[in-house]
Scaffold this motif. Structure first.
Motif, PDB file in Angstrom:
ATOM      1  N   PHE A  43       0.841  -1.163  -0.104  1.00 28.64           N
ATOM      2  CA  PHE A  43      -0.009  -0.030   0.004  1.00 28.64           C
ATOM      3  C   PHE A  43       0.870   1.270   0.003  1.00 28.64           C
ATOM      4  CE2 PHE A  43      -2.091   3.113   3.055  1.00 28.64           C
ATOM      5  CZ  PHE A  43      -2.674   3.786   2.113  1.00 28.64           C
ATOM      6  N   GLU A  45       1.490   5.298   0.147  1.00 31.26           N
ATOM      7  CA  GLU A  45       0.899   6.541   0.391  1.00 31.26           C
ATOM      8  C   GLU A  45       2.098   7.629   0.558  1.00 31.26           C
ATOM      9  OE1 GLU A  45      -1.831   6.980   3.553  1.00 31.26           O
ATOM     10  OE2 GLU A  45      -2.996   8.573   2.800  1.00 31.26           O
ATOM     11  N   ILE A  47       2.883   9.451   2.910  1.00 32.28           N
ATOM     12  CA  ILE A  47       2.723   9.843   4.174  1.00 32.28           C
ATOM     13  C   ILE A  47       4.253   9.722   4.767  1.00 32.28           C
ATOM     14  CG2 ILE A  47       2.102   7.559   4.583  1.00 32.28           C
ATOM     15  CD1 ILE A  47       0.589   8.210   7.114  1.00 32.28           C
ATOM     16  N   GLY A 233      -5.300   5.809   1.154  1.00 31.85           N
ATOM     17  CA  GLY A 233      -5.227   6.363   2.175  1.00 31.85           C
ATOM     18  C   GLY A 233      -5.927   7.931   2.298  1.00 31.85           C
ATOM     19  N   CYS A 234      -5.939   8.387   3.515  1.00 30.51           N
ATOM     20  CA  CYS A 234      -6.476   9.735   3.825  1.00 30.51           C
ATOM     21  C   CYS A 234      -5.773  10.611   2.745  1.00 30.51           C
ATOM     22  CB  CYS A 234      -5.988  10.139   5.246  1.00 30.51           C
ATOM     23  SG  CYS A 234      -6.575   9.324   6.419  1.00 30.51           S
ATOM     24  N   TRP A 264      -1.075  14.785   5.120  1.00 36.14           N
ATOM     25  CA  TRP A 264      -0.348  14.676   5.994  1.00 36.14           C
ATOM     26  C   TRP A 264       0.637  15.710   6.805  1.00 36.14           C
ATOM     27  CZ3 TRP A 264      -2.045  10.732   8.833  1.00 36.14           C
ATOM     28  CH2 TRP A 264      -2.728   9.802   8.070  1.00 36.14           C
ATOM     29  N   ASN A 355     -11.812   5.512   0.229  1.00 38.37           N
ATOM     30  CA  ASN A 355     -10.767   5.281   1.361  1.00 38.37           C
ATOM     31  C   ASN A 355     -11.568   5.563   2.575  1.00 38.37           C
ATOM     32  OD1 ASN A 355      -8.275   4.334   2.544  1.00 38.37           O
ATOM     33  ND2 ASN A 355      -8.526   6.466   3.350  1.00 38.37           N
ATOM     34  N   GLU A 356     -11.787   4.488   3.380  1.00 39.43           N
ATOM     35  CA  GLU A 356     -12.541   4.887   4.770  1.00 39.43           C
ATOM     36  C   GLU A 356     -13.340   5.546   4.817  1.00 39.43           C
ATOM     37  OE1 GLU A 356      -9.288   5.680   7.708  1.00 39.43           O
ATOM     38  OE2 GLU A 356      -8.698   3.627   7.377  1.00 39.43           O
ATOM     39  N   HIS A 413      -9.659  -2.318   6.609  1.00 37.64           N
ATOM     40  CA  HIS A 413      -8.613  -1.801   7.343  1.00 37.64           C
ATOM     41  C   HIS A 413      -8.659  -2.360   8.864  1.00 37.64           C
ATOM     42  CE1 HIS A 413      -8.470   1.876   4.312  1.00 37.64           C
ATOM     43  NE2 HIS A 413      -8.189   0.479   3.759  1.00 37.64           N
ATOM     44  N   TYR A 415      -6.246  -1.930  11.991  1.00 38.84           N
ATOM     45  CA  TYR A 415      -5.121  -1.442  12.967  1.00 38.84           C
ATOM     46  C   TYR A 415      -5.359  -2.186  14.316  1.00 38.84           C
ATOM     47  CZ  TYR A 415      -3.576   1.343   9.009  1.00 38.84           C
ATOM     48  OH  TYR A 415      -3.009   1.705   7.744  1.00 38.84           O
ATOM     49  N   GLU A 442      -5.187  -2.372   4.301  1.00 38.27           N
ATOM     50  CA  GLU A 442      -4.428  -1.649   5.219  1.00 38.27           C
ATOM     51  C   GLU A 442      -4.397  -2.569   6.695  1.00 38.27           C
ATOM     52  OE1 GLU A 442      -5.101   2.418   6.129  1.00 38.27           O
ATOM     53  OE2 GLU A 442      -5.461   2.615   3.908  1.00 38.27           O
ATOM     54  N   ALA A 480       0.354  -1.329   6.200  1.00 36.25           N
ATOM     55  CA  ALA A 480       0.218   0.160   5.953  1.00 36.25           C
ATOM     56  C   ALA A 480       1.016   0.616   7.132  1.00 36.25           C
ATOM     57  CB  ALA A 480      -1.328   0.489   5.863  1.00 36.25           C
ATOM     58  N   PRO A 481       1.506   1.883   7.045  1.00 34.07           N
ATOM     59  CA  PRO A 481       2.038   2.638   5.829  1.00 34.07           C
ATOM     60  C   PRO A 481       3.574   1.749   5.393  1.00 34.07           C
ATOM     61  CG  PRO A 481       1.368   4.341   7.227  1.00 34.07           C
ATOM     62  CD  PRO A 481       1.591   2.843   7.941  1.00 34.07           C
ATOM     63  N   TRP A 491       3.474   8.982  11.287  1.00 34.18           N
ATOM     64  CA  TRP A 491       2.719   7.655  11.694  1.00 34.18           C
ATOM     65  C   TRP A 491       3.747   6.617  11.793  1.00 34.18           C
ATOM     66  CZ3 TRP A 491      -2.864   6.653  10.928  1.00 34.18           C
ATOM     67  CH2 TRP A 491      -3.184   5.293  10.934  1.00 34.18           C
TER      68      TRP A 491
HETATM   69  O1  AHR Z   1      -2.030   4.209   6.651  1.00 35.37           O
HETATM   70  C1  AHR Z   1      -2.013   5.377   7.095  1.00 35.37           C
HETATM   71  C2  AHR Z   1      -3.723   5.852   7.303  1.00 35.37           C
HETATM   72  O2  AHR Z   1      -4.486   5.002   7.975  1.00 35.37           O
HETATM   73  C3  AHR Z   1      -4.394   5.663   5.773  1.00 35.37           C
HETATM   74  O3  AHR Z   1      -3.940   7.058   5.291  1.00 35.37           O
HETATM   75  C4  AHR Z   1      -5.809   5.838   6.117  1.00 35.37           C
HETATM   76  O4  AHR Z   1      -6.441   4.870   5.204  1.00 35.37           O
HETATM   77  C5  AHR Z   1      -5.897   4.854   7.335  1.00 35.37           C
HETATM   78  O5  AHR Z   1      -6.541   5.765   8.467  1.00 35.37           O
END
Ligand code: AHR
Length: 635
Positions: A43, A45, A47, A233-234, A264, A355-356, A413, A415, A442, A480-481, A491
């Motif tokens: 993935f 992004e 960031i 991603g965001c 970011w 995304n989300e 996603h 986490y 993610e 991710a990331p 992050w």
């Molecule tokens: O992976 C970092 C961020 O986590 C992504 O941009 C977003 O999709 C998620 O909240």
């Protein structure tokens, strides 16, 4: 009957146990799902400065003075008494690159512009660097460009401006440092009189791959990703729709790409854009999975929704992208692709919408995108976005909508804590085999202090055994990331850490790597005795396993994760095929607190040749380890 015989054999095995703690029975005649080539992906992004200050080889920070805030970021300007400087917009280089630095020398005088890069610029002795800049105005004099480390000049070149410069024109110089420095600066000494406008100041190593840092490309290449999800991603969502990612702004000559505020918290040049991402996918052999904004900005915080007219444009953007990626060269966008140097289509097969995102407004927009895309590109698979959560009301409602509306692929996603991951490796065992497929777009285990340590990676490995076992449902999964520029990140944890000139893989990186390298083609049935382990209300397993078969190399691949602090002894009984007794063992092991860093890789795969493992053998799986056994099968 077959099942009955299998259970009987299992019971006989248990009674013969002796001192082994578990019996792992593998029945080759019972094969599970075929494992898609796409299963383990990445993935990508921007960031943590993954692109600007990272993969993108541009060494100059804030090269085009476009920044709305922090206008001189990255620069130090020193000037004599007769020099004034300001950032102006009256004579723009082009409509996407409107600002530039203007220096007004009322008398012959001197000024020095110094770019500090991203906390220092790394250059290597004997390598070639291209300096370039656009200049305009009524200035005559000299410009001396130097790479300096403290007071030492490592490389220099001169641009002579005998006539007033006039209209915007590009000037280039080749610079070859006499010494390696990881902390140099780019110094531009201007001596003369008149008005000088400066834009797009750039320094790039000639040794790059399509504008990308080769060492970082190599790291992702070694992951053998089956797909690449990008550009976020965001980042895709944007803080508002104004800075949401728009692919058309990311292609073509770099001086015409729009520098934009990145979600970011920094400015991004889009120096690596959709065309380069597609080239990268091609190089990696990864299916491109571009994600598009569904007409909604960052939904968690007072989202902005596109108006009816704007929504049409967002949808058109996706259609145009598909023409750009897949269309014939006599179409408008296919022609643009050809003009960039790639007449062959990229054959993009997946499009992510959102995304989300979640809730009725998103679903309505998703449906609009889907209808328009399917009408023109019926074979392109469309990925539906799940909410940021991986359980709870929003998540359940999203799944209900997805099932009722025949969504093809659902983007989840996750986490979660290592404990959650270890307790939920059976998550996908329970999924409906006839419903939407899952892209686990993610995921990462987050320890208490979000350390990139072995504890987290072990939990991810255990979770991946469940993903692989269920690869008829989960067809793509990406950590991710991906990147973290040390000291410049927003992050953690992340997969790959780097600085100006170094890079290393975290323990999670090596888990990804050994899973992707040893995926196999088909899941083979396996069962472990005495597997449940209860602690603090969670139901864990002593060991987590997945068994697969690689048809080309004719190897049975057994992956075992032991996340606990004691070794476990196992008798492995293989039925339905004959092992020839040769093979390979790949292990990752360490202390749960272990982390990798630039100087020391504590967690890296160790490989050894093994012999004598016939159809029934005993094996000890070490505490805190991930083991891959690759066992050759007789013809
Ligand atoms: O992976 C970092 C961020 O986590 C992504 O941009 C977003 O999709 C998620 O909240």
């Amino acid at each position: 009957m077959k099942k009955f015989v299998f259970i009987l054999l299992l019971l006989v095995s248990i009674s013969l146990l002796g001192e082994v703690q578990h019996v792992l029975t593998i029945d080759f005649s019972q094969q599970g799902p075929r494992i898609p080539e796409t299963l383990h992906g990445i993935f990508f992004e921007d960031i943590n400065h993954a692109v600007d200050g990272g993969l993108y080889v541009e060494l100059v920070r804030n090269r085009s003075f476009e920044q709305e805030t922090r206008r001189y970021e990255g620069w130090r300007v020193e000037r004599g008494d007769f020099v004034r400087s300001s950032i102006e917009e009256t004579y723009p280089l082009n409509e996407n690159n409107t600002r530039y630095l203007e220096m007004r020398f009322s008398e012959t005088d001197r000024a020095t512009l110094t770019n500090l890069g991203y906390g220092g610029i790394a250059v290597f002795q004997g390598q070639e660097y291209t300096f370039s800049t656009y200049l305009s105005g009524g200035f005559s004099g000299t410009i001396t460009v130097m790479i300096v480390d403290d007071d030492e000049i490592l490389a220099s070149g001169r641009i002579l401006l005998q006539q007033p410069v006039g209209d915007w024109k590009k000037y280039t110089l080749d610079l070859v440092p006499t010494k390696t420095s990881t902390n140099s600066e780019l110094s531009i000494v201007i001596l003369g009189k008149g008005i000088l406008r400066i834009d797009m100041v750039s320094l790039m190593p000639k040794d790059n791959w399509n504008g990308m840092r080769k060492d970082l490309v190599k790291m992702i290449e070694e992951l053998k990703p089956g797909f690449m999800r990008f550009p976020g991603g965001c980042l895709v969502q944007g803080n508002t729709l104004e800075n949401a990612y728009r692919w058309k702004e990311s292609i073509g000559p770099i001086e015409q790409r729009k520098t934009k505020w990145n979600f970011w918290g920094y400015y991004q040049t889009l120096g690596i854009g959709f065309y380069e991402y597609l080239l990268l996918c091609e190089k990696l052999g990864a299916e491109p999975v571009p994600i598009f904004n569904p007409g909604i900005s960052f939904q968690i915080e007072s989202p902005e929704y596109a108006s009816e007219e704007e929504l049409k444009e967002w949808i058109q953007d996706v259609l145009d992208f598909l023409e750009f990626a897949n269309g014939a060269t006599d179409t408008y966008w296919g022609g643009v692709r050809a003009s960039l140097g790639h007449p062959e289509p990229f054959n993009v097969k997946y499009i992510g919408v959102g995304n989300e995102n979640w809730g009725p407004r998103y679903w309505e927009n998703f449906e609009r995108f889907r209808r328009a895309i399917k009408e023109k590109y019926p074979n392109v698979k469309i990925i539906f976005s799940g909410p940021p959560s991986y359980e709870g009301t929003d998540f359940r409602q999203a799944w209900r909508w997805a099932r009722e509306n025949n969504v093809e692929i659902f983007d989840e996603h996750i986490y979660a804590s290592p404990e959650w991951m270890l307790a939920n490796t059976d998550r996908y065992d329970k999924y409906d085999r006839n419903g939407p497929k899952v892209m686990l777009g993610e995921y990462a285990a987050h320890t208490d202090r979000r350390r990139n340590n072995w504890q987290a990676a072990l939990a991810e490995a255990a979770f991946l055994t469940g993903v692989e076992r269920n690869s008829d449902v989960v067809i793509m999964a990406s950590y991710a990331p991906l990147f973290n520029r040390v000291g410049w990140s927003q992050w953690v944890p992340d997969l790959i850490w780097f600085d100006n000139y170094r890079v290393f893989g975290t323990p999670s990186y090596y888990v990804q790597k050994i899973f992707a390298e040893n995926k196999g083609d088909v899941v083979v049935y396996s069962e472990l005795t005495n597997e449940e382990y209860r602690m603090f209300g969670y139901r864990y397993k002593y060991l987590y396993q997945v068994v697969t078969y690689d048809e080309k190399s004719q190897e049975l691949i057994i992956k075992i994760v032991n996340p606990w602090s004691e070794d476990r002894s196992v008798r492995v009984d293989v039925r339905g095929i004959t092992l020839d007794g040769t093979g390979k063992e790949i292990t990752l092991k360490g202390d749960p607190k272990d982390e990798n860093n630039f100087d020391e890789l504590r967690i890296v795969p160790e490989e050894k040749i093994i012999t004598g493992l016939k159809n029934s053998f005993e094996y000890t799986f070490k505490a805190h380890s991930v083991t891959v056994l690759k066992l050759k099968v007789e013809e």
